[in-house]
Design an enzyme around this catalytic site. Structure first.
Site, PDB file in Angstrom:
ATOM      1  N   TRP A   1      -8.532  -7.491   2.365  1.00  0.00           N
ATOM      2  CA  TRP A   1      -8.394  -8.267   1.123  1.00  0.00           C
ATOM      3  C   TRP A   1      -7.647  -7.465   0.045  1.00  0.00           C
ATOM      4  O   TRP A   1      -8.091  -7.357  -1.097  1.00  0.00           O
ATOM      5  CB  TRP A   1      -9.756  -8.715   0.604  1.00  0.00           C
ATOM      6  CG  TRP A   1     -10.414  -9.811   1.395  1.00  0.00           C
ATOM      7  CD1 TRP A   1     -10.406  -9.974   2.748  1.00  0.00           C
ATOM      8  CD2 TRP A   1     -11.191 -10.899   0.876  1.00  0.00           C
ATOM      9  NE1 TRP A   1     -11.120 -11.089   3.105  1.00  0.00           N
ATOM     10  CE2 TRP A   1     -11.620 -11.679   1.973  1.00  0.00           C
ATOM     11  CE3 TRP A   1     -11.575 -11.287  -0.402  1.00  0.00           C
ATOM     12  CZ2 TRP A   1     -12.410 -12.824   1.816  1.00  0.00           C
ATOM     13  CZ3 TRP A   1     -12.372 -12.418  -0.550  1.00  0.00           C
ATOM     14  CH2 TRP A   1     -12.771 -13.170   0.545  1.00  0.00           C
TER      15      TRP A   1
ATOM     16  N   LEU B   1       0.831  -1.209   0.000  1.00  0.00           N
ATOM     17  CA  LEU B   1       0.000   0.000   0.000  1.00  0.00           C
ATOM     18  C   LEU B   1       0.866   1.259   0.000  1.00  0.00           C
ATOM     19  O   LEU B   1       0.574   2.216  -0.734  1.00  0.00           O
ATOM     20  CB  LEU B   1      -0.921  -0.005   1.226  1.00  0.00           C
ATOM     21  CG  LEU B   1      -1.798   1.241   1.407  1.00  0.00           C
ATOM     22  CD1 LEU B   1      -2.734   1.435   0.215  1.00  0.00           C
ATOM     23  CD2 LEU B   1      -2.601   1.156   2.706  1.00  0.00           C
TER      24      LEU B   1
ATOM     25  N   THR C   1      -7.533  -2.776   9.792  1.00  0.00           N
ATOM     26  CA  THR C   1      -7.912  -4.026   9.132  1.00  0.00           C
ATOM     27  C   THR C   1      -9.263  -4.568   9.578  1.00  0.00           C
ATOM     28  O   THR C   1      -9.714  -4.298  10.709  1.00  0.00           O
ATOM     29  CB  THR C   1      -6.833  -5.097   9.439  1.00  0.00           C
ATOM     30  OG1 THR C   1      -7.259  -6.369   8.974  1.00  0.00           O
ATOM     31  CG2 THR C   1      -6.577  -5.217  10.939  1.00  0.00           C
ATOM     32  N   ASP C   2      -9.877  -5.370   8.721  1.00  0.00           N
ATOM     33  CA  ASP C   2     -11.089  -6.116   9.072  1.00  0.00           C
ATOM     34  C   ASP C   2     -10.841  -7.109  10.210  1.00  0.00           C
ATOM     35  O   ASP C   2     -11.789  -7.535  10.874  1.00  0.00           O
ATOM     36  CB  ASP C   2     -11.595  -6.883   7.842  1.00  0.00           C
ATOM     37  CG  ASP C   2     -10.536  -7.802   7.264  1.00  0.00           C
ATOM     38  OD1 ASP C   2      -9.463  -7.289   6.900  1.00  0.00           O
ATOM     39  OD2 ASP C   2     -10.766  -9.029   7.181  1.00  0.00           O
TER      40      ASP C   2
ATOM     41  N   TYR D   1      -2.729 -10.931  15.356  1.00  0.00           N
ATOM     42  CA  TYR D   1      -2.626  -9.801  14.415  1.00  0.00           C
ATOM     43  C   TYR D   1      -3.757  -8.802  14.647  1.00  0.00           C
ATOM     44  O   TYR D   1      -3.527  -7.590  14.768  1.00  0.00           O
ATOM     45  CB  TYR D   1      -2.666 -10.350  12.985  1.00  0.00           C
ATOM     46  CG  TYR D   1      -2.811  -9.297  11.901  1.00  0.00           C
ATOM     47  CD1 TYR D   1      -1.772  -8.423  11.596  1.00  0.00           C
ATOM     48  CD2 TYR D   1      -4.004  -9.191  11.173  1.00  0.00           C
ATOM     49  CE1 TYR D   1      -1.911  -7.468  10.599  1.00  0.00           C
ATOM     50  CE2 TYR D   1      -4.146  -8.249  10.175  1.00  0.00           C
ATOM     51  CZ  TYR D   1      -3.105  -7.387   9.885  1.00  0.00           C
ATOM     52  OH  TYR D   1      -3.248  -6.434   8.895  1.00  0.00           O
TER      53      TYR D   1
ATOM     54  N   ALA E   1       3.527  -1.895   9.124  1.00  0.00           N
ATOM     55  CA  ALA E   1       2.807  -2.854   9.968  1.00  0.00           C
ATOM     56  C   ALA E   1       3.497  -4.200   9.937  1.00  0.00           C
ATOM     57  O   ALA E   1       4.200  -4.537   8.980  1.00  0.00           O
ATOM     58  CB  ALA E   1       1.359  -3.021   9.468  1.00  0.00           C
ATOM     59  N   TRP E   2       3.282  -4.955  11.008  1.00  0.00           N
ATOM     60  CA  TRP E   2       3.566  -6.395  11.006  1.00  0.00           C
ATOM     61  C   TRP E   2       2.356  -7.031  10.353  1.00  0.00           C
ATOM     62  O   TRP E   2       1.268  -7.033  10.946  1.00  0.00           O
ATOM     63  CB  TRP E   2       3.756  -6.903  12.440  1.00  0.00           C
ATOM     64  CG  TRP E   2       3.979  -8.383  12.537  1.00  0.00           C
ATOM     65  CD1 TRP E   2       3.107  -9.365  12.151  1.00  0.00           C
ATOM     66  CD2 TRP E   2       5.135  -9.050  13.035  1.00  0.00           C
ATOM     67  NE1 TRP E   2       3.651 -10.592  12.384  1.00  0.00           N
ATOM     68  CE2 TRP E   2       4.901 -10.446  12.927  1.00  0.00           C
ATOM     69  CE3 TRP E   2       6.353  -8.622  13.566  1.00  0.00           C
ATOM     70  CZ2 TRP E   2       5.827 -11.401  13.335  1.00  0.00           C
ATOM     71  CZ3 TRP E   2       7.270  -9.577  13.974  1.00  0.00           C
ATOM     72  CH2 TRP E   2       7.011 -10.947  13.859  1.00  0.00           C
ATOM     73  N   THR E   3       2.496  -7.549   9.147  1.00  0.00           N
ATOM     74  CA  THR E   3       1.338  -8.061   8.408  1.00  0.00           C
ATOM     75  C   THR E   3       1.343  -9.588   8.260  1.00  0.00           C
ATOM     76  O   THR E   3       0.470 -10.128   7.586  1.00  0.00           O
ATOM     77  CB  THR E   3       1.261  -7.420   7.006  1.00  0.00           C
ATOM     78  OG1 THR E   3       2.500  -7.621   6.336  1.00  0.00           O
ATOM     79  CG2 THR E   3       0.957  -5.940   7.094  1.00  0.00           C
TER      80      THR E   3
HETATM   81  N1  LIG Z   1      -2.604  -6.800   2.745  1.00  0.00           N
HETATM   82  C1  LIG Z   1      -3.859  -6.858   3.160  1.00  0.00           C
HETATM   83  O1  LIG Z   1      -4.685  -7.661   2.656  1.00  0.00           O
HETATM   84  C2  LIG Z   1      -4.343  -5.953   4.263  1.00  0.00           C
HETATM   85  C3  LIG Z   1      -5.656  -6.122   4.709  1.00  0.00           C
HETATM   86  C4  LIG Z   1      -6.129  -5.277   5.713  1.00  0.00           C
HETATM   87  C5  LIG Z   1      -5.323  -4.290   6.236  1.00  0.00           C
HETATM   88  N2  LIG Z   1      -4.034  -4.172   5.804  1.00  0.00           N
HETATM   89  C6  LIG Z   1      -3.220  -3.123   6.408  1.00  0.00           C
HETATM   90  O2  LIG Z   1      -2.756  -2.271   5.381  1.00  0.00           O
HETATM   91  C7  LIG Z   1      -1.504  -1.700   5.756  1.00  0.00           C
HETATM   92  C8  LIG Z   1      -0.505  -1.883   4.643  1.00  0.00           C
HETATM   93  O3  LIG Z   1      -0.336  -3.288   4.435  1.00  0.00           O
HETATM   94  P1  LIG Z   1       0.407  -3.885   3.158  1.00  0.00           P
HETATM   95  O4  LIG Z   1      -0.512  -4.874   2.560  1.00  0.00           O
HETATM   96  O5  LIG Z   1       0.973  -2.776   2.341  1.00  0.00           O
HETATM   97  O6  LIG Z   1       1.547  -4.681   3.915  1.00  0.00           O
HETATM   98  P2  LIG Z   1       3.099  -4.837   3.580  1.00  0.00           P
HETATM   99  O7  LIG Z   1       3.310  -4.919   2.111  1.00  0.00           O
HETATM  100  O8  LIG Z   1       3.562  -5.959   4.456  1.00  0.00           O
HETATM  101  O9  LIG Z   1       3.703  -3.464   4.082  1.00  0.00           O
HETATM  102  C9  LIG Z   1       4.007  -3.212   5.417  1.00  0.00           C
HETATM  103  C10 LIG Z   1       5.343  -2.526   5.442  1.00  0.00           C
HETATM  104  O10 LIG Z   1       5.663  -2.197   6.796  1.00  0.00           O
HETATM  105  C11 LIG Z   1       7.046  -2.413   6.949  1.00  0.00           C
HETATM  106  N3  LIG Z   1       7.414  -2.549   8.346  1.00  0.00           N
HETATM  107  C12 LIG Z   1       7.338  -3.644   9.128  1.00  0.00           C
HETATM  108  N4  LIG Z   1       7.834  -3.358  10.355  1.00  0.00           N
HETATM  109  C13 LIG Z   1       8.214  -2.061  10.319  1.00  0.00           C
HETATM  110  C14 LIG Z   1       8.817  -1.193  11.275  1.00  0.00           C
HETATM  111  N5  LIG Z   1       9.109  -1.611  12.512  1.00  0.00           N
HETATM  112  N6  LIG Z   1       9.070   0.081  10.897  1.00  0.00           N
HETATM  113  C15 LIG Z   1       8.793   0.508   9.652  1.00  0.00           C
HETATM  114  N7  LIG Z   1       8.256  -0.261   8.716  1.00  0.00           N
HETATM  115  C16 LIG Z   1       7.954  -1.542   9.047  1.00  0.00           C
HETATM  116  C17 LIG Z   1       7.327  -3.664   6.162  1.00  0.00           C
HETATM  117  O11 LIG Z   1       8.702  -3.750   5.883  1.00  0.00           O
HETATM  118  P3  LIG Z   1       9.385  -5.201   5.703  1.00  0.00           P
HETATM  119  O12 LIG Z   1       8.737  -5.811   4.505  1.00  0.00           O
HETATM  120  O13 LIG Z   1      10.825  -4.857   5.525  1.00  0.00           O
HETATM  121  O14 LIG Z   1       9.082  -5.955   6.948  1.00  0.00           O
HETATM  122  C18 LIG Z   1       6.471  -3.431   4.907  1.00  0.00           C
HETATM  123  O15 LIG Z   1       7.205  -2.732   3.924  1.00  0.00           O
HETATM  124  C19 LIG Z   1      -1.142  -2.357   7.087  1.00  0.00           C
HETATM  125  O16 LIG Z   1      -1.541  -1.526   8.136  1.00  0.00           O
HETATM  126  C20 LIG Z   1      -1.989  -3.609   7.111  1.00  0.00           C
HETATM  127  O17 LIG Z   1      -2.248  -4.017   8.444  1.00  0.00           O
HETATM  128  C21 LIG Z   1      -3.532  -4.960   4.824  1.00  0.00           C
END
Ligand SMILES: NC(=O)c1ccc[n+]([C@@H]2O[C@H](COP(=O)([O-])OP(=O)(O)OC[C@H]3O[C@@H](n4cnc5c(N)ncnc54)[C@H](OP(=O)(O)O)[C@@H]3O)[C@@H](O)[C@H]2O)c1
Length: 301
Positions: free
Chosen positions: A152, A13, A102-103, A126, A61-63
């Site tokens: 999603w 994102l 998140t959901d 999570y 985030a920790w995802t």
């Molecule tokens: N993906 C989904 O389906 C989904 C659904 C609902 C909500 N969300 C929310 O949407 C947001 C974005 O998610 P995304 O899908 O883009 O996830 P993502 O691709 O995993 O991105 C999260 C980023 O946060 C970084 N990160 C982890 N620990 C960190 C720290 N201590 N300091 C700084 N950066 C850190 C990660 O880096 P590394 O890769 O180096 O660890 C990664 O680049 C999150 O809040 C997630 O909870 C996602």
């Protein structure tokens, strides 16, 4: 001119949000994990004070949903501690904060779309850590924080279900996909556009849901993807969740309602719209990201 700071800018994102802001000519600093670890309170305070942003968007985030079950403390440090550090830094400077959530904060057993003010009841580590992040932000910045819940997600810049299905359609004669979890497939570029519109609107602070409308199951989504690829959707075999046990239970029902948007004003604050139409808009980018060799071949041809 609004100055933006995006954390977690190397993620799926965050990458699309920084790209969307850049293409609109908005001044943005994107910091990936190496550029700013959100668990480091002093570094967060320094980064925010140094750049003086009007709006901070926390995409860090920790995802790793399953890994969080065995590493809840580490997940909490990022998802709640990081959010709290950013909220404190924003409070000191007067910046607004958009916290992505998140959901998974919900139990996932409702029979109608979750409203923004429904009572959360996360069933996973999570989800608990993300809910703690929401509360950390809303408690510290009651007048200037947005919590934007999404679900999603798929996009060109990270691993996700849509890209996995494009790959498997190329590799396997058939795929088993769960058919008893319901949700709203959502394109990261659409969420990025909604975050930008929200920050530019006169929307009151609080909780917003940024997902596509409509709903489907993972196997319904997979069938749509196969159809878009010109592959036979019958190659997707629906299976129950019980066939694919994982450390963290997946919500059976992740559909989010969008009523809070109705109370917003300002240009561009629109519901994202139907999940299928969004997937069709996104699909060329996703195929190009998943099949870079074929794209080059097509361009050369
Ligand atoms: N993906 C989904 O389906 C989904 C659904 C609902 C909500 N969300 C929310 O949407 C947001 C974005 O998610 P995304 O899908 O883009 O996830 P993502 O691709 O995993 O991105 C999260 C980023 O946060 C970084 N990160 C982890 N620990 C960190 C720290 N201590 N300091 C700084 N950066 C850190 C990660 O880096 P590394 O890769 O180096 O660890 C990664 O680049 C999150 O809040 C997630 O909870 C996602």
């Amino acid at each position: 001119m609004t100055r933006w700071l995006v954390t977690g800018a190397g993620g799926m994102l965050g990458t699309d949000l920084v790209a969307a802001l850049t293409s609109r000519g908005e001044p943005v600093t994107g910091l990936d994990r190496a550029g700013l670890d959100v668990t480091d309170a002093a570094a967060v305070a320094g980064a925010v004070a140094g750049r003086q942003p009007d709006v901070v968007v926390n995409c860090a985030a920790w995802t790793a949903v399953d890994d969080a079950e065995a590493s809840q403390e580490q997940a909490l440090a990022v998802n709640a501690g990081g959010a709290a550090n950013l909220a404190a830094a924003c409070a000191a400077l007067g910046s607004r904060l958009v916290q992505i959530s998140t959901d998974y904060v919900f139990a996932g057993d409702a029979g109608r779309p979750y409203a923004e003010d429904d009572v959360p009841a996360p069933r996973t580590a999570y989800g608990r850590t993300k809910l703690a992040g929401e509360r950390a932000v809303l408690d510290r910045l009651p007048g200037s924080a947005y919590v934007v819940r999404t679900a999603w997600l798929y996009g060109a810049h990270g691993p996700n279900f849509v890209r996995t299905m494009i790959k498997l359609a190329d590799q396997r004669p058939a795929v088993d996909v769960v058919d008893d979890q319901h949700g709203q497939p959502t394109w990261t570029a659409d969420v990025a556009a909604q975050i930008i519109a929200l920050a530019h609107s006169a929307a009151p602070p609080g909780i917003y849901h940024a997902t596509s409308s409509g709903q489907t199951t993972w196997s319904g989504l997979a069938r749509e993807i196969f159809g878009l690829l010109g592959a036979d959707p019958a190659r997707v075999r629906p299976v129950p969740s019980s066939a694919l046990l994982r450390p963290a239970p997946r919500p059976a029902y992740s559909v989010l309602g969008h009523d809070a948007w109705a109370g917003t004003q300002g240009p561009g604050v629109q519901p994202i719209g139907d999940w299928r139409a969004a997937l069709h808009r996104a699909f060329p980018d996703l195929v190009a990201a998943q099949r870079p060799d074929k794209r080059q071949g097509a361009a050369a041809g």
